[in-house]
Design a protein around this motif. Structure first.
Motif, mmCIF file in Angstrom:
data_model
loop_
_atom_site.group_PDB
_atom_site.id
_atom_site.type_symbol
_atom_site.label_atom_id
_atom_site.label_comp_id
_atom_site.label_asym_id
_atom_site.label_seq_id
_atom_site.Cartn_x
_atom_site.Cartn_y
_atom_site.Cartn_z
ATOM 1 N N ARG A 1 0.803 -1.278 -0.040
ATOM 2 C CA ARG A 1 -0.067 -0.088 0.139
ATOM 3 C C ARG A 1 0.988 1.265 -0.038
ATOM 4 O O ARG A 1 0.655 2.318 -0.768
ATOM 5 N N SER A 2 1.911 1.282 0.735
ATOM 6 C CA SER A 2 2.854 2.291 0.675
ATOM 7 C C SER A 2 3.572 2.665 -0.614
ATOM 8 O O SER A 2 3.559 3.652 -1.015
ATOM 9 N N ALA A 3 3.870 1.435 -1.325
ATOM 10 C CA ALA A 3 4.456 1.582 -2.522
ATOM 11 C C ALA A 3 3.518 2.082 -3.420
ATOM 12 O O ALA A 3 3.634 2.844 -4.402
ATOM 13 N N VAL A 4 2.192 1.539 -3.441
ATOM 14 C CA VAL A 4 1.324 2.255 -4.307
ATOM 15 C C VAL A 4 0.911 3.686 -4.137
ATOM 16 O O VAL A 4 1.021 4.412 -5.180
ATOM 17 N N LYS A 5 1.077 4.158 -3.010
ATOM 18 C CA LYS A 5 1.139 5.501 -2.719
ATOM 19 C C LYS A 5 2.046 6.440 -3.131
ATOM 20 O O LYS A 5 1.852 7.530 -3.756
#
Length: 78
Positions: free
Chosen positions: A38-42
């Protein structure tokens, strides 16, 4: 004469506790993997289109790239 088995007092559940801890470990690992993705997508969503183009993806391909569904497409260009 009566024979007493030494296993009579032992619990028959050590493998179930082992299974519980294995399942708990897998669950915690899956949670951390999810949070990392999720952090990478953000982070990728915060990039501009030019930076994404430099990486080799478009904005619509971010989630596929992060979750591994885009790997075969990327490997063609590498």
């Amino acid at each position: 004469m009566t024979t007493i088995s030494q296993t009579a007092g032992r619990s028959l559940r050590p493998s179930s506790m082992s299974g519980f801890f294995t399942a708990l470990t897998h669950s915690v690992s899956a949670l951390f993997n999810r949070l990392e993705r999720r952090s990478a997508v953000k982070t990728l969503n915060e990039l501009d289109d030019r930076a994404l183009r430099d990486i080799g993806i478009t904005r619509s391909q971010i989630e596929d790239a992060v979750y591994g569904q885009f790997k075969t497409e990327l490997s063609r260009y590498l």
